[in-house]
Design a protein around this motif. Structure first.
Motif, PDB file in Angstrom:
ATOM      1  N   TRP A   1      -6.030 -74.564  53.061  1.00 44.37           N
ATOM      2  CA  TRP A   1      -5.984 -73.869  51.770  1.00 44.37           C
ATOM      3  C   TRP A   1      -7.206 -74.192  50.918  1.00 44.37           C
ATOM      4  N   THR A   2      -7.568 -75.472  50.800  1.00 49.03           N
ATOM      5  CA  THR A   2      -8.685 -75.836  49.926  1.00 49.03           C
ATOM      6  C   THR A   2     -10.010 -75.258  50.418  1.00 49.03           C
ATOM      7  N   SER A   3     -10.162 -75.114  51.730  1.00 45.38           N
ATOM      8  CA  SER A   3     -11.425 -74.592  52.266  1.00 45.38           C
ATOM      9  C   SER A   3     -11.651 -73.132  51.878  1.00 45.38           C
ATOM     10  N   LYS A   4     -10.578 -72.410  51.633  1.00 40.39           N
ATOM     11  CA  LYS A   4     -10.688 -70.987  51.285  1.00 40.39           C
ATOM     12  C   LYS A   4     -10.605 -70.736  49.774  1.00 40.39           C
ATOM     13  N   ASN A   5     -10.003 -71.666  49.054  1.00 40.92           N
ATOM     14  CA  ASN A   5      -9.726 -71.441  47.635  1.00 40.92           C
ATOM     15  C   ASN A   5     -10.386 -72.458  46.716  1.00 40.92           C
ATOM     16  N   GLY A   6     -11.281 -73.265  47.274  1.00 40.66           N
ATOM     17  CA  GLY A   6     -11.865 -74.364  46.520  1.00 40.66           C
ATOM     18  C   GLY A   6     -12.658 -73.966  45.303  1.00 40.66           C
ATOM     19  N   THR A   7     -13.172 -72.737  45.267  1.00 38.46           N
ATOM     20  CA  THR A   7     -13.952 -72.287  44.106  1.00 38.46           C
ATOM     21  C   THR A   7     -13.125 -72.350  42.833  1.00 38.46           C
ATOM     22  N   ALA A   8     -11.815 -72.162  42.965  1.00 35.34           N
ATOM     23  CA  ALA A   8     -10.925 -72.188  41.805  1.00 35.34           C
ATOM     24  C   ALA A   8     -10.510 -73.607  41.430  1.00 35.34           C
ATOM     25  N   ILE A   9     -10.918 -74.586  42.243  1.00 34.98           N
ATOM     26  CA  ILE A   9     -10.532 -75.986  42.024  1.00 34.98           C
ATOM     27  C   ILE A   9     -11.739 -76.840  41.647  1.00 34.98           C
TER      28      ILE A   9
ATOM     29  N   ASP B   1      -1.612 -63.093  54.541  1.00 34.42           N
ATOM     30  CA  ASP B   1      -0.914 -64.076  55.365  1.00 34.42           C
ATOM     31  C   ASP B   1      -0.729 -65.401  54.627  1.00 34.42           C
ATOM     32  N   GLU B   2      -1.211 -65.452  53.391  1.00 36.76           N
ATOM     33  CA  GLU B   2      -1.134 -66.684  52.615  1.00 36.76           C
ATOM     34  C   GLU B   2       0.323 -67.050  52.331  1.00 36.76           C
ATOM     35  N   LYS B   3       0.677 -68.332  52.550  1.00 36.43           N
ATOM     36  CA  LYS B   3       2.051 -68.780  52.365  1.00 36.43           C
ATOM     37  C   LYS B   3       2.191 -69.851  51.284  1.00 36.43           C
ATOM     38  N   ILE B   4       1.068 -70.274  50.709  1.00 35.51           N
ATOM     39  CA  ILE B   4       1.118 -71.375  49.736  1.00 35.51           C
ATOM     40  C   ILE B   4       0.810 -70.887  48.328  1.00 35.51           C
ATOM     41  N   ALA B   5      -0.387 -70.329  48.146  1.00 31.69           N
ATOM     42  CA  ALA B   5      -0.799 -69.847  46.829  1.00 31.69           C
ATOM     43  C   ALA B   5      -1.945 -68.869  47.010  1.00 31.69           C
ATOM     44  N   LEU B   6      -1.913 -67.812  46.221  1.00 25.23           N
ATOM     45  CA  LEU B   6      -2.946 -66.784  46.287  1.00 25.23           C
ATOM     46  C   LEU B   6      -3.851 -66.923  45.072  1.00 25.23           C
ATOM     47  N   THR B   7      -5.147 -66.866  45.275  1.00 24.09           N
ATOM     48  CA  THR B   7      -6.107 -67.138  44.217  1.00 24.09           C
ATOM     49  C   THR B   7      -6.893 -65.882  43.849  1.00 24.09           C
ATOM     50  N   PHE B   8      -7.056 -65.668  42.542  1.00 19.02           N
ATOM     51  CA  PHE B   8      -7.771 -64.504  42.020  1.00 19.02           C
ATOM     52  C   PHE B   8      -8.852 -64.961  41.056  1.00 19.02           C
ATOM     53  N   SER B   9      -9.866 -64.150  40.928  1.00 16.22           N
ATOM     54  CA  SER B   9     -10.896 -64.412  39.912  1.00 16.22           C
ATOM     55  C   SER B   9     -11.081 -63.158  39.066  1.00 16.22           C
ATOM     56  N   PHE B  10     -11.435 -63.362  37.812  1.00 16.15           N
ATOM     57  CA  PHE B  10     -11.681 -62.209  36.948  1.00 16.15           C
ATOM     58  C   PHE B  10     -12.503 -62.639  35.732  1.00 16.15           C
ATOM     59  N   THR B  11     -13.114 -61.637  35.119  1.00 12.27           N
ATOM     60  CA  THR B  11     -13.871 -61.867  33.874  1.00 12.27           C
ATOM     61  C   THR B  11     -12.885 -61.836  32.723  1.00 12.27           C
ATOM     62  N   PRO B  12     -12.823 -62.883  31.932  1.00 15.14           N
ATOM     63  CA  PRO B  12     -11.807 -62.925  30.877  1.00 15.14           C
ATOM     64  C   PRO B  12     -12.137 -62.025  29.700  1.00 15.14           C
ATOM     65  N   GLU B  13     -11.086 -61.577  29.033  1.00 15.14           N
ATOM     66  CA  GLU B  13     -11.241 -60.809  27.788  1.00 15.14           C
ATOM     67  C   GLU B  13     -11.745 -61.749  26.711  1.00 15.14           C
ATOM     68  N   THR B  14     -12.776 -61.346  26.034  1.00 17.72           N
ATOM     69  CA  THR B  14     -13.306 -62.172  24.933  1.00 17.72           C
ATOM     70  C   THR B  14     -12.857 -61.590  23.605  1.00 17.72           C
ATOM     71  N   LYS B  15     -12.563 -62.474  22.676  1.00 19.72           N
ATOM     72  CA  LYS B  15     -12.102 -62.013  21.357  1.00 19.72           C
ATOM     73  C   LYS B  15     -13.052 -62.486  20.282  1.00 19.72           C
TER      74      LYS B  15
ATOM     75  N   GLY C   1     -17.446 -70.613  31.485  1.00 16.57           N
ATOM     76  CA  GLY C   1     -16.411 -69.802  30.873  1.00 16.57           C
ATOM     77  C   GLY C   1     -16.469 -68.321  31.211  1.00 16.57           C
ATOM     78  N   LYS C   2     -17.383 -67.934  32.117  1.00 12.05           N
ATOM     79  CA  LYS C   2     -17.546 -66.510  32.436  1.00 12.05           C
ATOM     80  C   LYS C   2     -16.549 -66.011  33.470  1.00 12.05           C
ATOM     81  N   THR C   3     -15.925 -66.944  34.201  1.00  8.04           N
ATOM     82  CA  THR C   3     -14.957 -66.564  35.228  1.00  8.04           C
ATOM     83  C   THR C   3     -13.690 -67.389  35.069  1.00  8.04           C
ATOM     84  N   VAL C   4     -12.562 -66.705  35.097  1.00  7.65           N
ATOM     85  CA  VAL C   4     -11.260 -67.382  35.098  1.00  7.65           C
ATOM     86  C   VAL C   4     -10.633 -67.202  36.473  1.00  7.65           C
ATOM     87  N   TYR C   5      -9.977 -68.250  36.939  1.00  6.68           N
ATOM     88  CA  TYR C   5      -9.296 -68.209  38.233  1.00  6.68           C
ATOM     89  C   TYR C   5      -7.793 -68.300  37.999  1.00  6.68           C
TER      90      TYR C   5
END
Length: 474
Positions: free
Chosen positions: A374-382, A460-474, A404-408
């Motif tokens: 899991w960490t090898s594929k999702n480490g960018t979010a960690i 096929d992920e069975k533990i946790a699915l990871t997403f990235s996105f640009t956050p809304e700024t206020k 702060g430009k990317t939220v996971y």
């Protein structure tokens, strides 16, 4: 009348002294104190990027496969064979030093297993409370380098452990127990050893305590000067401390608090250690203040986000060291804890124990491999992330890049029960997609009733699915 006045004066004096004695152990402030040394701050920043570490407990206790050190401490929560006298039990335990001969000692296996799991820093137990040194100390003959393993080329165990993990690019931490139950300067044979504290009145025996202070400082000096680059000095045994620094955490342990101060002169230790290792991170556990550069809740995760450096230290199985037939956490449980800890601003220090022969149990290696899938594929979010204000909603946890430009978003999934993912409080910027981290697939989302909604993509992920996105700024 004079007798009554004198009696009243004595009573007031007794109350005052009792109150003063209690006041000097009133819980101190537990507010985190940021280090002032720029080099320490920089190393702490680097450490905060690592997020996931391995702590290794290995010593005499591996031979019989029992709880580390604590079985020789006479406190009521500790269970021993009731047919064996306490003093006989201690002799039996000390005698394990004549059997500890780890001829299959394989630190490269440990380092590879840690790397495969996605771990980035090491804390190795150079000496636990029982006083048995896992390095070639000149201060005592009670060490792995003086027993049956003394003829082995790798008898200076700590050196080879640190070298193996450095080759895998780990930050290096040396665990060291401040109490030493084998030392006559701490547990003196003149008296019984009733509990974890030193067993003589330091005020009446200053020479003996000064010898213990020198002994402690000299062993730490050996580690700081003879074992290459050290990043972290991780000091355990938080009851060895200035009496005035006793806090609520120490009181909650339920162990007696001596009337004297078990002060080993931490300013002197820190000064010496940082001369040898500039920028060294000091972790004087539970003794909050200038020598606890990050805090270490044990076997638990704080309820809320913390804005200072910390790590949760917890075991992969039920014990810190090797115990036969231990029950290990699943990869999913470890990953979920890692994600929650990182989203709350901390790091996970996961404990494993090698067997007496010097190898990790096969089950431990297997679990670490599963975690690493899991960490090898999702480490960018960690790794290298920092906390974000809206860090949690239900089964969804959030981290962000340093800029702060990317939220996971990391969603714990149960494929049998979930076909849609939704969360509140952390919205992508309007018109931008959510991206699945592992496949780079773009996912359309909608905002309804203040919640982000999108369909769970095929995975096929069975533990946790990871997403990235640009956050809304206020």
């Amino acid at each position: 009348m004079k007798i009554k006045i004198y009696f009243l004066f004595c009573l007031m004096l007794f109350v005052y002294r009792s109150s003063a004695q209690q006041n000097d152990i009133m819980p101190q402030s537990e507010i985190y104190e940021w280090p002032k040394d720029a080099a320490v701050k920089q190393k702490l920043e680097t450490w905060q990027d690592k997020k996931f570490g391995m702590i290794i407990h290995w010593g005499l206790y591996a031979v019989p496969g029992i709880i580390e050190s604590w079985s020789i401490c006479s406190e009521d929560w500790i269970e021993r064979d009731s047919t064996i006298k306490y003093e006989d039990y201690k002799k039996w335990y000390w005698g394990q030093s004549e059997k500890f001969n780890p001829t299959k000692f394989n630190p490269e296996q440990w380092a590879k297993a840690g790397k495969d799991a996605g771990m980035k820093y090491l804390v190795f137990t150079t000496k636990h409370h029982d006083g048995f040194a896992m390095f070639d100390t000149k201060q005592s003959d009670f060490s792995v380098a003086k027993g049956p393993f003394s003829a082995n080329a790798k008898k200076d165990v700590a050196k080879y452990v640190f070298d193996a993990f450095r080759k895998e690019n780990f930050m290096i931490g040396a665990y060291f127990s401040k109490p030493d139950w084998h030392s006559q300067y701490y547990w003196w044979d003149k008296y019984a050893t009733a509990n974890r504290n030193n067993n003589y009145d330091i005020r009446k025996n200053p020479w003996r305590w000064n010898m213990f202070k020198s002994y402690t400082q000299n062993q730490i000096a050996e580690l700081m000067n003879n074992y290459g680059s050290i990043d972290i000095l991780w000091l355990d045994g938080g009851w060895v401390r200035p009496r005035a620094s006793v806090n609520q955490e120490v009181l909650s342990w339920g162990a007696p608090i001596p009337e004297w101060s078990q002060d080993v002169d931490m300013p002197k230790i820190a000064d010496m250690a940082r001369k040898a290792q500039p920028g060294l991170i000091m972790v004087d556990r539970t003794v909050h203040g200038q020598f606890e550069n990050y805090q270490t809740p044990e076997q638990k995760i704080p309820e809320k986000q913390l804005d200072y450096p910390w790590e949760s230290c917890m075991t992969l199985g039920g014990a810190w060291g090797f115990v036969p037939n231990d029950q290990y956490k699943s990869a999913a449980e470890v990953v979920h804890k890692l994600v929650e800890i990182v989203a709350k601003g901390g790091s996970l220090l996961l404990g494993v124990g090698p067997k007496a022969d010097g190898t990790l149990p096969d089950d431990v290696i297997k679990k670490l491999e599963e975690i690493g899938q899991w960490t090898s594929k999702n480490g960018t979010a960690i790794y290298g992330t920092r906390i974000t204000k809206n860090y949690h909603d239900g089964q969804n946890w959030f981290t962000q890049s340093k800029d702060g430009k990317t939220v996971y978003g990391i969603s714990f999934i149960d494929k049998a029960a979930v076909n849609e993912i939704s969360w509140q409080g952390s919205s992508p910027k309007k018109g931008t997609p959510i991206t699945i981290l592992t496949t780079n697939q773009k996912v359309k989302w909608t905002l309804k009733d203040g919640k982000v909604h999108f369909n769970l993509p095929k995975t096929d992920e069975k533990i946790a699915l990871t997403f990235s996105f640009t956050p809304e700024t206020k």
